[in-house]
Design a protein around this motif. Structure first.
Motif, PDB file in Angstrom:
ATOM      1  N   THR A 406      -7.341 -55.808  -4.927  1.00 18.54           N
ATOM      2  CA  THR A 406      -7.235 -57.145  -4.787  1.00 18.54           C
ATOM      3  C   THR A 406      -6.007 -57.900  -5.295  1.00 18.54           C
ATOM      4  OG1 THR A 406      -8.154 -57.673  -7.018  1.00 18.54           O
ATOM      5  CG2 THR A 406      -9.662 -57.227  -5.251  1.00 18.54           C
ATOM      6  N   SER A 407      -5.080 -56.770  -5.827  1.00 21.82           N
ATOM      7  CA  SER A 407      -3.686 -57.490  -6.193  1.00 21.82           C
ATOM      8  C   SER A 407      -2.830 -57.399  -4.881  1.00 21.82           C
ATOM      9  CB  SER A 407      -3.374 -56.682  -7.192  1.00 21.82           C
ATOM     10  OG  SER A 407      -1.791 -56.758  -7.569  1.00 21.82           O
ATOM     11  N   ALA A 408      -2.027 -58.301  -4.508  1.00 22.91           N
ATOM     12  CA  ALA A 408      -1.025 -58.367  -3.787  1.00 22.91           C
ATOM     13  C   ALA A 408       0.195 -57.478  -3.872  1.00 22.91           C
ATOM     14  CB  ALA A 408      -0.606 -59.732  -3.055  1.00 22.91           C
ATOM     15  N   GLU A 409       0.353 -57.612  -5.254  1.00 24.41           N
ATOM     16  CA  GLU A 409       1.467 -56.694  -5.673  1.00 24.41           C
ATOM     17  C   GLU A 409       1.595 -55.284  -5.562  1.00 24.41           C
ATOM     18  OE1 GLU A 409       3.550 -56.149 -10.090  1.00 24.41           O
ATOM     19  OE2 GLU A 409       2.462 -57.972  -9.980  1.00 24.41           O
ATOM     20  N   HIS A 410       0.260 -54.915  -6.125  1.00 23.53           N
ATOM     21  CA  HIS A 410      -0.118 -53.539  -6.036  1.00 23.53           C
ATOM     22  C   HIS A 410      -0.349 -53.038  -4.693  1.00 23.53           C
ATOM     23  CE1 HIS A 410      -2.264 -53.347 -10.039  1.00 23.53           C
ATOM     24  NE2 HIS A 410      -0.959 -53.695 -10.130  1.00 23.53           N
ATOM     25  N   ARG A 411      -0.848 -53.903  -3.692  1.00 21.26           N
ATOM     26  CA  ARG A 411      -0.771 -53.414  -2.088  1.00 21.26           C
ATOM     27  C   ARG A 411       0.664 -53.116  -1.766  1.00 21.26           C
ATOM     28  NH1 ARG A 411      -4.791 -57.554  -1.837  1.00 21.26           N
ATOM     29  NH2 ARG A 411      -3.245 -58.998  -0.680  1.00 21.26           N
ATOM     30  N   ARG A 412       1.127 -53.936  -2.075  1.00 23.72           N
ATOM     31  CA  ARG A 412       2.837 -53.941  -1.681  1.00 23.72           C
ATOM     32  C   ARG A 412       3.323 -52.817  -2.050  1.00 23.72           C
ATOM     33  NH1 ARG A 412       5.001 -58.380  -3.790  1.00 23.72           N
ATOM     34  NH2 ARG A 412       3.225 -59.420  -2.833  1.00 23.72           N
ATOM     35  N   LYS A 413       3.093 -52.437  -3.292  1.00 20.78           N
ATOM     36  CA  LYS A 413       3.986 -51.243  -3.866  1.00 20.78           C
ATOM     37  C   LYS A 413       3.311 -50.101  -3.285  1.00 20.78           C
ATOM     38  CE  LYS A 413       3.653 -48.422  -8.263  1.00 20.78           C
ATOM     39  NZ  LYS A 413       3.065 -48.436  -9.745  1.00 20.78           N
ATOM     40  N   ILE A 414       2.025 -49.893  -3.187  1.00 26.30           N
ATOM     41  CA  ILE A 414       1.569 -48.661  -2.358  1.00 26.30           C
ATOM     42  C   ILE A 414       1.880 -48.640  -1.001  1.00 26.30           C
ATOM     43  CG2 ILE A 414      -0.695 -47.552  -1.732  1.00 26.30           C
ATOM     44  CD1 ILE A 414       0.146 -47.266  -4.855  1.00 26.30           C
ATOM     45  N   ALA A 415       2.002 -49.662  -0.293  1.00 26.98           N
ATOM     46  CA  ALA A 415       2.323 -49.642   1.135  1.00 26.98           C
ATOM     47  C   ALA A 415       3.973 -49.171   1.374  1.00 26.98           C
ATOM     48  CB  ALA A 415       2.184 -50.974   1.560  1.00 26.98           C
ATOM     49  N   ASP A 416       4.682 -49.678   0.395  1.00 28.62           N
ATOM     50  CA  ASP A 416       6.119 -49.316   0.150  1.00 28.62           C
ATOM     51  C   ASP A 416       6.035 -47.656   0.125  1.00 28.62           C
ATOM     52  OD1 ASP A 416       7.023 -51.635   0.629  1.00 28.62           O
ATOM     53  OD2 ASP A 416       7.774 -52.003  -1.344  1.00 28.62           O
ATOM     54  N   ILE A 417       5.442 -47.125  -0.772  1.00 28.59           N
ATOM     55  CA  ILE A 417       5.424 -45.797  -1.047  1.00 28.59           C
ATOM     56  C   ILE A 417       5.109 -45.053  -0.109  1.00 28.59           C
ATOM     57  CG2 ILE A 417       4.517 -43.830  -2.706  1.00 28.59           C
ATOM     58  CD1 ILE A 417       4.303 -46.164  -4.887  1.00 28.59           C
ATOM     59  N   LEU A 418       3.960 -45.541   0.734  1.00 31.98           N
ATOM     60  CA  LEU A 418       3.497 -44.736   1.792  1.00 31.98           C
ATOM     61  C   LEU A 418       4.271 -44.949   3.006  1.00 31.98           C
ATOM     62  CD1 LEU A 418      -0.332 -44.821   1.110  1.00 31.98           C
ATOM     63  CD2 LEU A 418       1.235 -43.214   0.184  1.00 31.98           C
ATOM     64  N   GLN A 419       4.994 -45.848   2.950  1.00 35.38           N
ATOM     65  CA  GLN A 419       5.769 -46.753   4.281  1.00 35.38           C
ATOM     66  C   GLN A 419       4.571 -47.135   5.336  1.00 35.38           C
ATOM     67  OE1 GLN A 419       8.977 -44.046   5.346  1.00 35.38           O
ATOM     68  NE2 GLN A 419       9.108 -43.416   3.257  1.00 35.38           N
ATOM     69  N   ILE A 420       3.641 -47.702   5.140  1.00 40.93           N
ATOM     70  CA  ILE A 420       2.723 -48.073   5.899  1.00 40.93           C
ATOM     71  C   ILE A 420       2.757 -49.702   5.825  1.00 40.93           C
ATOM     72  CG2 ILE A 420       1.239 -46.031   5.762  1.00 40.93           C
ATOM     73  CD1 ILE A 420      -0.662 -47.752   4.040  1.00 40.93           C
ATOM     74  N   ASP A 421       2.167 -50.386   7.045  1.00 40.29           N
ATOM     75  CA  ASP A 421       2.073 -51.842   6.813  1.00 40.29           C
ATOM     76  C   ASP A 421       1.109 -52.490   6.042  1.00 40.29           C
ATOM     77  OD1 ASP A 421       1.646 -54.370   7.647  1.00 40.29           O
ATOM     78  OD2 ASP A 421       0.968 -53.933   9.745  1.00 40.29           O
ATOM     79  N   GLU A 422       1.500 -53.174   5.027  1.00 41.33           N
ATOM     80  CA  GLU A 422       0.646 -53.486   4.001  1.00 41.33           C
ATOM     81  C   GLU A 422      -0.608 -54.052   4.531  1.00 41.33           C
ATOM     82  OE1 GLU A 422       3.026 -56.450   1.486  1.00 41.33           O
ATOM     83  OE2 GLU A 422       1.086 -57.146   0.857  1.00 41.33           O
ATOM     84  N   ALA A 423      -0.794 -54.719   5.595  1.00 40.30           N
ATOM     85  CA  ALA A 423      -1.901 -55.329   6.074  1.00 40.30           C
ATOM     86  C   ALA A 423      -3.099 -54.309   6.252  1.00 40.30           C
ATOM     87  CB  ALA A 423      -1.467 -56.031   7.454  1.00 40.30           C
TER      88      ALA A 423
END
Ligand SMILES: Nc1nc2c(c(=O)[nH]1)N[C@H]1C(S)=C(S)[C@@H](COP(=O)(O)OP(=O)(O)OC[C@H]3O[C@@H](n4cnc5c(=O)[nH]c(N)nc54)[C@H](O)[C@@H]3O)O[C@H]1N2
Ligand SMILES: Nc1nc2c(c(=O)[nH]1)N[C@H]1C(S)=C(S)[C@@H](COP(=O)(O)OP(=O)(O)OC[C@H]3O[C@@H](n4cnc5c(=O)[nH]c(N)nc54)[C@H](O)[C@@H]3O)O[C@H]1N2
Ligand code: SF4
Ligand SMILES: [Mo]
Length: 759
Positions: A406-423
């Motif tokens: 539920t944290s936008a910040e956490h989703r962004r961090k993981i999306a960046d690491i996995l190189q996937i679209d945050e959505a």
């Protein structure tokens, strides 16, 4: 990102099914399939033992049963495991293993191993199919369900018994690749209460201890934990304690562990909350608390003290059935101890008020300053070999690495690491296991993928559970064996390699990451769970997203990046070979610690030595609440309380594995039995060995009578290893953790008339 490599030349027997699958894949141009998948060592005659394992030597790997995480030394001949002995230098087991560990190889050779994908036809028969058909059916059926009922109408159930890399792959594949929202695991049945208790109290799910604490305590308090049976090698560590520790066991049954205790408190089932509050009150009344620790490192103690003030001796003795003398002796023992450790397991977690009970134990440790020092701690003992991995990295209840969906910040961090679209990362939490089951019942969830767990035996209230699973449009079961209770209900069975047939890592109870190795070929066409997930990703059409996930060790590196900056930071680990060389590594092990000497890496470590917890203000919290009565108290028609749990050291859960070893079968009763107090047995005209009917409002079973003083009058005990046990249990859950309350429901017992085989 690595480019997918070209296919290797087909081997002599190019008709092997995987090659057919691959040809089809290429033909259909579904996208590239990496060479690594093909070359999974040992499968389809392409076998080779990984370079780290020399073909005629020995290699050490952690056991795949319980969370103790013993290391087993596997002896190889021509690259195949022939035998094993416990590893002598490993810091966990120091040369010991229990019978399950000793027998770990024998259960791999069983005629009911799943060796080919199986698809059920209209007549209900299971027919072998090739992997290409299996994967096509898998994707077609699940996608059709999603198209008709929405993306969230397909869910999955994962496990605490696969490698961390595998459970992370399953969680990421389903949630980021397949668009699923709901996925939970058998860890819910087991550890959810401890997770929530720690998160709320400490700010992160962080069991603080190291096994050396068993040897360093002068007082060891075990609550709802039958260590002798369930964690025998941890019990061996207790036996090595040189300080003649006082051992206090709180358990309604006189278990093997209680028999070895200096104080056994046979409190009434689920009265632990009242008991712990009563003990806290006595400690406060006598000023036996550590004021400095409380002031410097905790919040809300005053409100807690006010709350427990009403837990007078009269109230607590009435609730627990213990004497005031027992209560005061318990409190005094804690006070007199220099290094007091508190340990709890399923007697606490599996309760309608488990979370608050676990926190009541944590409160005792905090208020007496028994945390962060050798021999202390509020310590939840985990159950399955990788329960801890699943708690942090399965992408079920939290986003990879203990993050928050539920944290936008956490989703962004993981999306960046996995190189996937945050959505692609869900913004909400999954439904817990019980609500996934409810979702099926309500017709909202129509497809289910069950991986490495056996709900049609282990889930609570089996008659309802089976009815629910029966309602699914499509049930996929991925298991080592094709004959489990859940596989018997499956539409599609995917054959999985098991322990010893694949690589990866597990995290044990003391947060130690240990290595798994491939020392056997999986039978037939069975694939490691890792490679099944890879195939699914490919057929689903999201293979590109997992390009970098091409080996367990590659995934380990991705997970390390996900852990950066978290309490479970493991960025300092060099890789599998360092884990191997040092005898496992406990988290946290951040990059900044990375240049430690080998001895320092290997040294046992506990958390909170600095008194800093993971809440933003660095303080731990006292949490408490009024106890609630039993959800199904005994009544005139159902006068007994049923307790369930582990039966013997030789039996593992639903016995799909341990049931396959002739040695282990000899060490445990083959037939379901019910333990009853001799006084109750007499009143019911039951003699030892008689068949008894045990019934609850939900189901009935027949079991052989065992008369024993280990259960109190008014209680009966049935081990969970027998299929029928959960027909009786009541689907009640802790409100915070949603963990099932397997350990108290009302039953009646009667003699089966006309059955007198043993008389
Ligand atoms: N041999 C073997 N070992 C195992 C397992 C196995 O299947 N077989 N499973 C592993 C797993 S996944 C787990 S989670 C652990 C479980 O390990 P444990 O939790 O130690 O085992 P259980 O027998 O489930 O439960 C422990 C005790 O809780 C007691 N109990 C019941 N109700 C109450 C209560 O209200 N209060 C208190 N204080 N005690 C109560 C029971 O009498 C029982 O003796 O074992 C692990 N180890
Ligand atoms: N009444 C009662 N019920 C209980 C409990 C209790 O105390 N009382 N305890 C609960 C607890 S704590 C737990 S943890 C659960 C356990 O419940 P389950 O998880 O359902 O039990 P297991 O028998 O361990 O099931 C694991 C399955 O995974 C398969 N398997 C093993 N290795 C692999 C692998 O590498 N890959 C794949 N794909 N499959 C594999 C096994 O064959 C088996 O079918 O039971 C719960 N149920
Ligand atoms: S105690 Fe647990 S980890 Fe150790 S050998 Fe036995 S089952 Fe395996
Ligand atoms: Mo468990």
């Amino acid at each position: 990102m690595t480019e997918p490599s070209t296919l290797p030349p087909a081997p002599a027997d190019s008709k092997t099914p995987i090659y057919r699958t691959l040809r089809n894949l290429l033909h259909q141009q579904r996208g590239p399939l990496t060479r690594e998948l093909l070359l999974e060592p040992g499968n389809f005659g392409l076998g080779q033992v990984p370079a780290r394992v020399r073909p005629d030597a020995t290699t050490d790997m952690v056991c795949g049963y319980c969370s103790t995480g013993c290391s087993l030394r596997v002896h190889l001949k021509d690259g195949e495991a022939t035998n094993l002995t416990p590893a002598t230098e490993y810091p966990v087991n120091l040369g010991m293993a229990c019978p399950k560990g000793w027998e770990a190889l024998s259960v791999l050779d069983s005629p009911d191993r799943a060796t080919r994908p199986l698809l059920r036809d209209q007549t209900g028969r299971l027919n072998p199919i090739d992997w290409d058909s299996a994967m096509t059916t898998f994707t077609d059926r699940f996608k059709a369900i999603q198209a008709e009922h929405g993306p969230h109408s397909v869910a999955f159930l994962s496990t605490g018994q696969m490698a961390t890399e595998e459970m992370a792959f399953l969680g990421a594949l389903t949630k980021f690749g397949m668009g699923l929202l709901h996925g939970d695991g058998n860890t819910r049945q087991c550890m959810a209460t401890a997770v929530v208790a720690y998160k709320q109290a400490f700010g992160f799910d962080a069991p603080p201890y190291t096994y050396a604490d068993f040897e360093e305590s002068d007082v060891i308090v075990l609550v709802g934990s039958n260590l002798c049976i369930a964690h025998p090698i941890m019990w061996e560590r207790v036996m090595r304690n040189p300080h003649s520790p006082e051992i206090i066991v709180v358990d309604p049954r006189m278990t093997e562990t209680a028999m070895n205790a200096s104080q056994h408190l046979a409190a009434a089932p689920k009265s632990d909350l009242s008991l712990m509050y009563g003990i806290a009150r006595i400690l406060i009344d006598n000023d036996w608390v550590d004021r400095d620790y409380i002031d410097q490192h905790t919040n809300d103690f005053e409100a807690f003290a006010e709350h427990v003030a009403t837990f007078t001796d009269e109230r607590v003795t009435a609730d627990t059935g213990l004497s005031a003398k027992q209560l005061h002796r318990f409190a005094e023992t804690i006070h007199n101890g220099q290094r007091v450790s508190f340990w709890w397991t399923m007697g606490v977690n599996q309760s309608h008020q488990g979370t608050r009970t676990a926190q009541a134990i944590i409160n005792l440790a905090l208020m007496t300053g028994n945390i962060g020092r050798p021999g202390t701690g509020a310590n939840s003992v985990t159950g399955q070999c990788n329960a801890m991995g699943s708690r942090l990295f399965s992408n079920t209840t939290n986003l990879l690495g203990g993050h928050d969906f539920t944290s936008a910040e956490h989703r962004r961090k993981i999306a960046d690491i996995l190189q996937i679209d945050e959505a692609l990362i869900p913004r909400e939490n999954s439904l817990p296991y019980n609500e996934i089951m409810e979702g099926i019942l309500r017709g909202k969830i129509k497809g289910l993928w069950v991986v490495c767990t056996n709900p049609a035996h282990s889930w609570i209230n089996q008659n309802q559970c089976r009815d629910i699973l029966d309602r699914l449009d499509f049930l996929v079961v991925q298991d080592m064996y094709s004959t489990t209770e859940t596989a018997n209900m499956a539409d599609l069975i995917l054959p999985a390699a098991g322990w010893g047939e694949k690589e990866g890592t597990l995290i044990n109870s003391e947060r130690r990451i240990g290595a798994l190795k491939k020392v056997r070929k999986a039978p037939g066409e069975a694939l490691s769970d890792f490679n099944i997930f890879k195939l699914v990703a490919h057929y689903w059409g999201c293979g590109e997203m997992f390009r970098e996930w091409d080996s367990p060790e590659a995934v380990f590196r991705i997970l390390q990046r996900c852990s950066e900056g978290q309490p479970c930071d493991i960025t300092g680990i060099e890789g599998y070979s360092q884990i191997d060389a040092t005898g496992g590594i406990q988290w946290p092990f951040a990059k900044s610690e990375g240049d430690k000497q080998k001895a320092e890496v290997a040294a046992e470590r506990r958390l909170f030595a600095d008194g800093q917890f993971f809440h933003p203000d660095g303080r731990a919290k006292f949490l408490f609440e009024a106890p609630r009565p039993l959800t199904e108290p005994p009544s005139r028609n159902f006068p007994f309380i049923l307790l369930t749990g582990r039966g013997t050291v030789a039996q593992w859960h639903t016995q799909t594995r341990t049931g396959k070893s002739a040695v282990l079968r000899k060490l445990s009763p083959q037939q379901i039995f019910v333990e009853i107090n001799p006084a109750d047995a007499r009143a019911l005209a039951l003699e030892p060995g008689d068949m008894a009917t045990v019934a609850s409002q939900r189901g009935r079973l027949q079991a052989r009578t065992v008369c024993t003083h280990s259960v109190q009058p008014g209680h009966v005990f049935i081990a969970m290893h027998y299929e029928a046990a959960n027909q009786l249990t009541d689907a009640v859950f802790d409100p915070y953790s949603k963990q099932p309350a397997y350990k108290a429901c009302a039953v009646q017992v009667s003699r089966v008339h006309g059955y007198n085989e043993s008389r």
